[in-house]
Design an enzyme around this catalytic site. Structure first.
Site, PDB file in Angstrom:
ATOM      1  CG  ASN B  84     -34.366 -24.150  51.572  1.00  0.00           C
ATOM      2  OD1 ASN B  84     -33.352 -24.678  51.153  1.00  0.00           O
ATOM      3  ND2 ASN B  84     -34.758 -24.262  52.836  1.00  0.00           N
ATOM      4  CB  VAL B  91     -37.640 -17.954  47.041  1.00  0.00           C
ATOM      5  CG1 VAL B  91     -36.262 -18.325  47.555  1.00  0.00           C
ATOM      6  CG2 VAL B  91     -37.776 -18.353  45.592  1.00  0.00           C
ATOM      7  CB  CYS B  92     -38.494 -19.933  52.426  1.00  0.00           C
ATOM      8  SG  CYS B  92     -38.175 -19.717  54.162  1.00  0.00           S
ATOM      9  CB  ILE B  93     -33.505 -17.592  50.496  1.00  0.00           C
ATOM     10  CG1 ILE B  93     -31.996 -17.535  50.642  1.00  0.00           C
ATOM     11  CG2 ILE B  93     -33.992 -16.389  49.727  1.00  0.00           C
ATOM     12  CD1 ILE B  93     -31.257 -17.626  49.320  1.00  0.00           C
ATOM     13  CG  HIS B  97     -36.628 -14.335  55.813  1.00  0.00           C
ATOM     14  ND1 HIS B  97     -36.121 -15.539  56.220  1.00  0.00           N
ATOM     15  CD2 HIS B  97     -37.567 -14.618  54.887  1.00  0.00           C
ATOM     16  CE1 HIS B  97     -36.746 -16.520  55.573  1.00  0.00           C
ATOM     17  NE2 HIS B  97     -37.615 -15.977  54.747  1.00  0.00           N
TER      18      HIS B  97
END
Ligand SMILES: [Zn+2]
Ligand SMILES: [Zn+2]
Ligand SMILES: [Zn+2]
Ligand SMILES: [Zn+2]
Ligand SMILES: [Zn+2]
Ligand SMILES: [Zn+2]
Ligand SMILES: [Zn+2]
Lengths: 377, 169
Positions: B84, B91-93, B97
């Site tokens: 992720n 960081v893609c969490i 978002h």
């Protein structure tokens, strides 16, 4: 600019505020508190801004419109409005403290550290100085002859380049702007040996330095010592990183010591010895089993021999009994035949006994049959 | 309408709180170039974290001017191999978002940013993400595939970046 809105969120509160009185968005005590249909309380500006972004409650995501927000109970508003705060200009020097709802009045009427318009020129000036004559007129500095506003004069005097200063070493009077530079060349300033970084303890006036350096052993050894010092710093750095890593690794080793105390080799060794033990046990057990089998066989043989003997005895006894019964039966049969002949002539009196004889006969026959079977078994 | 002063005051307070919190001994935070919107973060991952335990990871949190209405961005500066985390460290969490964007269609709105999240809650989520990656939204496709198909190789790769992370600090 004094009508600028107070930034309530950066006010300093005198005591820590209960978090129940804080807005979950800005995390400072509620300002103008409102509550939503899902019963969450926010500052009115905070929730309005949040609703512009997303029409849901910032706490629980309940869908929310602007009309779902209404002013909080007056009690909550009072609780936050009466919290004691420092004057927003405390950093400029105001020491005033009051209930939060009074801050606005303090700023607009009393605070000495609010900027106001100068009565004469319209430039900004602290309320403290507003009553006096215009402080924005230019004035000539008596030292450097620059034209400086009166209001800035105090600050200027600290750095006026024209003001003379005295060298603290040689007592020479020179312009302040040059004082710093002079320090680097002043013959009487106290300096340390240029090899002090290598450990030379000497310090003295600059004019004596060349004399000292001619005899200074540290200066003499400088190239060698410098190389050493460089290596030392490099090693220190390495040492520091290594130590950090050790610190990182130590708890892990300790942990692994407690949870899995043996290395793979040790574990394997333990397994092998255990297996060896089990094999020996197994051998012992099978030996015992063999012994027991032999013993049991002997016992069985003894027992069956004994049983056979007994059986033979019993068979003999039964034969004896059969002979006797046979003899008895023959005697009886002969006897009845004799009586039948007699009864047939005499008539009814022996009628009752007559039918009972064949029954008796068959019963004893059956008995002997049973015996025969028992013996055969 | 959004006043930067509000976010500045909030971030100042949160920075002070985090720096004073003794329970956060494994997280240290500071400012980059004295800019309250750019935080430097040092994560010391505890040894019980699967794969990443013992690592020292440096990251950067960049807050928008309309924080806390909008989430900050987080980017690892120490190279890190994780399904992720993009190869560039971003960081893609889901909690980072913003709720109104729909480009992450696979995840429910329930997990996305809320103005009540704090830098602390973000970092705690990121640390827990390290040990339990979300397979549905791989930011690093290769890492995700390896995590799924070759756990031994994945572990080896991660341990290498943990070792490198120690060397870098
Ligand atoms: Zn608020
Ligand atoms: Zn709500
Ligand atoms: Zn004041
Ligand atoms: Zn004036
Ligand atoms: Zn001057
Ligand atoms: Zn001097
Ligand atoms: Zn010397």
């Amino acid at each position: 600019m004094d009508s600028e809105q107070i930034d309530y969120q950066s006010l300093n509160y005198l005591s820590t505020v209960d978090h129940n009185l804080c807005c979950p968005i800005c995390r400072s005590p509620l300002v103008d508190p409102v509550y939503t249909t899902c019963l969450h309380t926010f500052c009115s500006t905070c929730i309005n801004k949040a609703l512009e972004r997303s029409q849901t409650c910032p706490v629980d995501r309940t869908p929310l419109q602007a009309e779902d927000v209404s002013p909080a109970p007056i009690m909550i508003a009072n609780l936050v409005n009466e919290l004691a705060v420092l004057c927003p200009n405390s950093e400029l020097g105001c020491t005033f403290t009051c209930a939060r709802y009074l801050v606005e009045a303090h700023l607009s009427h009393d605070c000495e550290f609010v900027y106001m318009k100068c009565r004469e020129c319209g430039d900004k000036v602290l309320r403290r100085d507003a009553g006096r004559e215009c402080l924005h007129q230019l004035e000539e500095c008596t030292h450097c002859f620059q034209h400086i506003k009166k209001i800035d004069m105090e600050a200027h005097e600290k750095e006026c380049p024209g003001l003379l200063g005295e060298c603290m070493h040689c007592r020479l009077e020179i312009e302040r702007s040059e004082l710093k530079e002079h320090e680097f060349t002043c013959e009487e300033a106290t300096i340390s040996c240029s090899s002090s970084s290598l450990g030379c303890p000497w310090s003295g006036q600059r004019k004596e330095l060349s004399h000292h350096q001619a005899a200074c052993p540290f200066t003499f050894l400088r190239p060698v010592l410098q190389a050493h010092a460089e290596r030392l710093t490099k090693l220190e750095l390495e040492n520091r990183t290594l130590r950090k890593r050790i610190e990182q690794l130590t708890p892990r080793i300790n942990q692994s010591n407690t949870t899995e105390p043996l290395s793979f080799d040790e574990q394997a060794y333990q397994f092998l010895t255990e297996q060896e033990h089990m094999r020996q046990d197994m051998e012992r057990l099978s030996a015992t089993l063999g012994e027991l089998e032999i013993k049991q066989g002997m016992l069985l043989m003894n027992e069956s021999l004994r049983t056979k003997e007994e059986l033979a005895g019993i068979r003999a006894a039964i034969n004896g009994i059969r002979m006797q019964i046979h003899w008895l039966l023959t005697v009886r049969v002969h006897g009845t035949e004799h009586r039948h002949v007699v009864g047939g002539g005499a008539g009814t009196p022996s009628n009752s006994a007559g039918p009972s004889h064949p029954a008796e006969h068959s019963a004893s026959r059956r008995l002997s049959d049973n015996f025969g079977q028992g013996v055969k078994l | 309408m959004s006043s930067p002063a509000a976010s500045t005051a909030l971030l100042r307070r949160q920075l002070k709180e985090m720096q004073g919190d003794k329970d956060l001994s494994n997280i240290s935070v500071g400012l980059i170039d004295d800019n309250i919107y750019e935080w430097e973060v040092m994560l010391m991952i505890s040894d019980d974290c699967k794969f990443y335990g013992g690592g020292f990871f440096r990251a950067r949190l960049s807050f928008p001017k309309d924080y806390p209405l909008m989430p900050p961005k987080m980017q690892f500066e120490t190279p890190i191999w994780h399904p992720n985390i993009y190869p560039d460290g971003n960081v893609c969490i889901s909690i980072l978002h913003p709720p109104e964007e729909d480009k992450y269609g696979y995840e429910s709105v329930q997990e996305r940013w809320l103005p009540i999240h704090t830098p602390e809650s973000i970092l705690i989520s990121v640390i827990s993400m390290l040990s339990s990656p979300n397979d549905e939204s791989p930011a690093n496709v290769n890492a995700a595939r390896q995590w799924r198909e070759d756990p031994t190789g994945f572990k080896k790769q991660v341990r290498k970046c943990v070792r490198d992370s120690l060397e870098m600090c």
